[in-house]
Design a protein around this motif. Structure first.
Motif, PDB file in Angstrom:
ATOM      1  N   CYS A   1       0.912  -1.103  -0.016  1.00  0.00           N
ATOM      2  CA  CYS A   1       0.016  -0.076   0.058  1.00  0.00           C
ATOM      3  C   CYS A   1       0.800   1.141   0.175  1.00  0.00           C
ATOM      4  CB  CYS A   1      -0.905  -0.064   1.082  1.00  0.00           C
ATOM      5  SG  CYS A   1      -1.684  -1.362   1.641  1.00  0.00           S
ATOM      6  N   ALA A   2       2.132   1.081   0.742  1.00  0.00           N
ATOM      7  CA  ALA A   2       2.787   2.309   1.003  1.00  0.00           C
ATOM      8  C   ALA A   2       3.494   2.716  -0.410  1.00  0.00           C
ATOM      9  CB  ALA A   2       4.058   2.022   1.886  1.00  0.00           C
ATOM     10  N   SER A   3       3.530   1.808  -1.323  1.00  0.00           N
ATOM     11  CA  SER A   3       4.180   2.441  -2.694  1.00  0.00           C
ATOM     12  C   SER A   3       3.260   3.532  -3.388  1.00  0.00           C
ATOM     13  CB  SER A   3       4.402   1.350  -3.581  1.00  0.00           C
ATOM     14  OG  SER A   3       3.297   0.562  -3.858  1.00  0.00           O
ATOM     15  N   CYS A   4       1.902   3.386  -3.026  1.00  0.00           N
ATOM     16  CA  CYS A   4       1.203   4.704  -3.632  1.00  0.00           C
ATOM     17  C   CYS A   4       0.674   5.588  -2.426  1.00  0.00           C
ATOM     18  CB  CYS A   4       0.034   3.952  -4.425  1.00  0.00           C
ATOM     19  SG  CYS A   4       0.425   2.830  -5.741  1.00  0.00           S
ATOM     20  N   HIS A   5       0.518   5.259  -1.455  1.00  0.00           N
ATOM     21  CA  HIS A   5      -0.256   6.023  -0.311  1.00  0.00           C
ATOM     22  C   HIS A   5       0.948   6.317   0.592  1.00  0.00           C
ATOM     23  CE1 HIS A   5      -4.205   5.479  -1.846  1.00  0.00           C
ATOM     24  NE2 HIS A   5      -3.827   4.044  -1.863  1.00  0.00           N
ATOM     25  N   GLN A   6       1.044   7.836   0.808  1.00  0.00           N
ATOM     26  CA  GLN A   6       1.678   8.703   1.828  1.00  0.00           C
ATOM     27  C   GLN A   6       1.104   8.440   3.162  1.00  0.00           C
ATOM     28  OE1 GLN A   6       3.976  10.254   2.920  1.00  0.00           O
ATOM     29  NE2 GLN A   6       5.667  10.344   1.096  1.00  0.00           N
ATOM     30  N   VAL A   7       1.747   8.199   4.108  1.00  0.00           N
ATOM     31  CA  VAL A   7       1.346   8.199   5.445  1.00  0.00           C
ATOM     32  C   VAL A   7       1.822   9.211   6.550  1.00  0.00           C
ATOM     33  CG1 VAL A   7       0.521   5.738   5.424  1.00  0.00           C
ATOM     34  CG2 VAL A   7       2.770   6.158   6.315  1.00  0.00           C
ATOM     35  N   GLU A   8       2.817  10.121   5.918  1.00  0.00           N
ATOM     36  CA  GLU A   8       3.262  10.843   6.868  1.00  0.00           C
ATOM     37  C   GLU A   8       2.496  12.091   6.823  1.00  0.00           C
ATOM     38  OE1 GLU A   8       5.945  10.325   8.641  1.00  0.00           O
ATOM     39  OE2 GLU A   8       5.888   8.296   7.628  1.00  0.00           O
ATOM     40  N   ALA A   9       2.694  13.097   8.038  1.00  0.00           N
ATOM     41  CA  ALA A   9       2.283  14.352   8.147  1.00  0.00           C
ATOM     42  C   ALA A   9       2.880  15.264   7.139  1.00  0.00           C
ATOM     43  CB  ALA A   9       2.497  15.101   9.571  1.00  0.00           C
ATOM     44  N   GLY A  10       2.189  15.837   6.449  1.00  0.00           N
ATOM     45  CA  GLY A  10       2.595  16.891   5.214  1.00  0.00           C
ATOM     46  C   GLY A  10       3.250  16.168   4.005  1.00  0.00           C
ATOM     47  N   GLY A  11       3.134  14.991   4.248  1.00  0.00           N
ATOM     48  CA  GLY A  11       3.614  13.972   2.943  1.00  0.00           C
ATOM     49  C   GLY A  11       2.861  14.531   1.747  1.00  0.00           C
TER      50      GLY A  11
ATOM     51  N   GLN B   1       1.368  14.047  -2.149  1.00  0.00           N
ATOM     52  CA  GLN B   1       0.348  13.035  -2.797  1.00  0.00           C
ATOM     53  C   GLN B   1       1.216  12.084  -3.717  1.00  0.00           C
ATOM     54  OE1 GLN B   1      -2.630  12.923  -1.675  1.00  0.00           O
ATOM     55  NE2 GLN B   1      -3.186  14.979  -1.097  1.00  0.00           N
ATOM     56  N   GLY B   2       0.843  10.899  -3.446  1.00  0.00           N
ATOM     57  CA  GLY B   2       1.797   9.712  -4.557  1.00  0.00           C
ATOM     58  C   GLY B   2       0.569   9.649  -5.523  1.00  0.00           C
ATOM     59  N   ARG B   3       0.829   8.331  -5.924  1.00  0.00           N
ATOM     60  CA  ARG B   3      -0.194   7.851  -7.101  1.00  0.00           C
ATOM     61  C   ARG B   3      -1.310   7.902  -6.586  1.00  0.00           C
ATOM     62  NH1 ARG B   3       2.880   2.825  -9.414  1.00  0.00           N
ATOM     63  NH2 ARG B   3       3.843   3.114  -7.587  1.00  0.00           N
ATOM     64  N   GLY B   4      -1.631   7.494  -5.009  1.00  0.00           N
ATOM     65  CA  GLY B   4      -2.819   7.488  -4.539  1.00  0.00           C
ATOM     66  C   GLY B   4      -2.904   8.815  -3.526  1.00  0.00           C
ATOM     67  N   PRO B   5      -4.134   8.948  -2.756  1.00  0.00           N
ATOM     68  CA  PRO B   5      -3.998  10.065  -1.860  1.00  0.00           C
ATOM     69  C   PRO B   5      -3.236   9.636  -0.658  1.00  0.00           C
ATOM     70  CG  PRO B   5      -6.251   9.125  -2.567  1.00  0.00           C
ATOM     71  CD  PRO B   5      -5.323   8.327  -3.209  1.00  0.00           C
ATOM     72  N   THR B   6      -2.665  10.631  -0.110  1.00  0.00           N
ATOM     73  CA  THR B   6      -2.062  10.580   1.329  1.00  0.00           C
ATOM     74  C   THR B   6      -3.262  10.183   2.191  1.00  0.00           C
ATOM     75  OG1 THR B   6      -0.922  11.526   2.977  1.00  0.00           O
ATOM     76  CG2 THR B   6      -2.353  13.024   1.884  1.00  0.00           C
ATOM     77  N   LEU B   7      -2.832   9.306   3.115  1.00  0.00           N
ATOM     78  CA  LEU B   7      -3.933   9.027   4.141  1.00  0.00           C
ATOM     79  C   LEU B   7      -3.924   9.676   5.546  1.00  0.00           C
ATOM     80  CD1 LEU B   7      -3.611   5.004   3.200  1.00  0.00           C
ATOM     81  CD2 LEU B   7      -5.113   6.584   2.335  1.00  0.00           C
ATOM     82  N   PHE B   8      -2.748  10.284   5.642  1.00  0.00           N
ATOM     83  CA  PHE B   8      -2.542  11.119   7.104  1.00  0.00           C
ATOM     84  C   PHE B   8      -3.584  12.125   7.269  1.00  0.00           C
ATOM     85  CE2 PHE B   8      -0.879  14.277   9.877  1.00  0.00           C
ATOM     86  CZ  PHE B   8      -0.526  13.350  10.779  1.00  0.00           C
ATOM     87  N   GLY B   9      -4.291  11.979   8.280  1.00  0.00           N
ATOM     88  CA  GLY B   9      -5.384  12.967   8.561  1.00  0.00           C
ATOM     89  C   GLY B   9      -6.591  12.721   7.983  1.00  0.00           C
ATOM     90  N   LEU B  10      -6.699  11.357   7.265  1.00  0.00           N
ATOM     91  CA  LEU B  10      -7.700  11.186   6.303  1.00  0.00           C
ATOM     92  C   LEU B  10      -9.105  10.841   7.236  1.00  0.00           C
ATOM     93  CD1 LEU B  10      -8.922  10.291   3.648  1.00  0.00           C
ATOM     94  CD2 LEU B  10      -8.361   7.897   4.032  1.00  0.00           C
ATOM     95  N   PHE B  11      -8.978  10.016   8.152  1.00  0.00           N
ATOM     96  CA  PHE B  11     -10.038   9.399   8.816  1.00  0.00           C
ATOM     97  C   PHE B  11     -10.964  10.353   9.267  1.00  0.00           C
ATOM     98  CE2 PHE B  11     -12.469   6.965  11.885  1.00  0.00           C
ATOM     99  CZ  PHE B  11     -12.865   5.904  11.135  1.00  0.00           C
ATOM    100  N   GLY B  12     -12.264  10.183   9.316  1.00  0.00           N
ATOM    101  CA  GLY B  12     -13.268  11.092   9.928  1.00  0.00           C
ATOM    102  C   GLY B  12     -13.421  12.431   9.102  1.00  0.00           C
TER     103      GLY B  12
END
Ligand code: CUA
Length: 381
Positions: free
Chosen positions: A239-249, A251-262
């Motif tokens: 998953c990490a190859s497309c989705h960033q998970v760091e704060a302020g990361g 966007q990769g090929r997929g949306p960044t997931l940091f702060g996404l939830f909710g």
């Protein structure tokens, strides 16, 4: 101590109590409504039976060839027996609906447990990582929110002593919650016929005093939190190859997931809230709701992840929040990770919408959880 506990399951040679013990904050409310319905039913049944008998006697045919007098309509009578029953049924509706909303709108702040039904067992995973089968340990006086699904067919989760029951449906997350008011062991079982061993699909909820619960948690201190199990999966499955998970990361090929939830999320043709169900759908059926600005290129993971693994990924994505921020933007389906990792802060959870129902509620919260004690390990992400 309680009747449910004293019933050995295979042994049917036991007295059946009129109603199970009341062991949650809902129980007295549900029982009160039930008593009201029974009383109402008894009142009208007796009244109508008495009227039938009285009229049958009073207006019986007294001599051969007697003809009854014709009766003209009465507007007053028609209105009376329409309006009074309407008002009575509205009391049932309003009362019932208010209990229903309390039971099925999960509170934001609660200890969360993931539940997966399966032929023929109930699997539980605590946010702190402990996993159980057919047993669920929870502290007394704490709200517990269950996010539930099933791997195969429809099951139904029922704890009579708590007066909660919720069907679990394949492909969906459903939620219910409870707050236990008495320590003890309460029977839980499946109430939806689900195959050969349906009748054996049961177990117990163990409601423990906070101190005992802390001890139980500490026993599983080696357990990895659901979020960190999810993090591993996230790496393993690429998953990490497309989705960033760091704060302020970026966007990769997929949306960044940091702060996404909710949060609200723009998708092609609309907006959704990124809750558990949305994340689940995006993993299994990425084409369904593509985030605006991204190509529709994510492969589906249907068939490659178990329901438990999906829940772990959800827990991980949910944990990707700015420090101390509550992710509870998704209403009933979310809650800040900070308030739910331990879920053992009864004093923070006293403001139960269902209100105090027992002497326990008024008493001071026994033993605040140690800040860095036994639970520290288990709770840390
Ligand atoms: Cu599962 Cu019946």
């Amino acid at each position: 101590m309680n009747l449910m506990q004293s019933i050995p399951l295979p042994n049917v040679n036991v007295p059946v109590p009129f109603s199970p013990e009341q062991a949650s904050t809902f129980a007295p409310h549900v029982d009160a409504l039930y008593v009201y319905l029974v009383a109402l039913t008894a009142f009208f049944s007796l009244g109508i039976t008495a009227a039938i008998i009285f009229f049958a006697v009073k207006y019986r045919r007294r001599h051969h060839g007697e003809l009854p007098r014709p009766i003209a309509g009465s507007m007053a009578l028609e209105l009376t027996w329409t309006i009074i029953p309407l008002l009575i049924s509205m009391t049932i509706f309003i009362w019932g609906a208010s209990i229903f909303f309390k039971a099925y709108r999960a509170p934001r702040e609660a200890m969360e447990v993931y539940v997966v039904g399966k032929q023929w067992m109930w699997k539980f995973q605590h946010q702190t990582g402990q996993r159980e089968i057919n047993e669920l340990h929870v502290p007394v006086g704490v709200r517990v929110k269950l996010t539930m699904t099933t791997e195969d067919v429809i099951h139904s989760f029922y704890v009579p002593a708590f007066r909660i029951k919720q069907d679990v449906v394949p492909g969906r997350y459903l939620q219910t919650w409870f707050e236990a008011t008495k320590a003890g062991k309460y029977y839980l079982f499946c109430t939806e016929y689900c195959g050969t061993n349906h009748s054996g699909m049961g177990g117990y909820v163990h409601v423990m005093e906070p101190a005992a619960y802390q001890q139980w948690l500490a026993g599983g201190a080696g357990a990895e939190s659901a979020a960190s199990q999810g993090q591993k999966l996230f790496q393993e499955r690429g998953c990490a190859s497309c989705h960033q998970v760091e704060a302020g990361g970026s966007q990769g090929r997929g949306p960044t997931l940091f702060g996404l939830f909710g949060r609200a999320r723009q998708i092609e043709g609309g907006q959704v809230t990124a809750d558990e169900s949305y994340i689940r759908e995006s993993i299994l059926n990425p084409q369904a709701k593509t985030a605006v600005g991204f190509q529709n290129i994510m492969p589906t993971f249907t068939g490659q992840l178990s329901e438990e693994q999906i829940l772990q990924l959800v827990a991980y994505i949910r944990s990707l929040q700015p420090e101390g921020q509550d992710a509870a933007g998704a209403g009933a389906t979310s809650s800040g990770s900070a308030t739910t990792t331990g879920g053992v802060a009864p004093q923070q959870q006293r403001s139960n919408p269902v209100g105090p129902t027992g002497e326990r509620q008024g008493s001071p919260a026994p033993q605040a959880p140690p800040a860095g004690g036994a639970t520290g390990n288990a709770n840390r992400r």
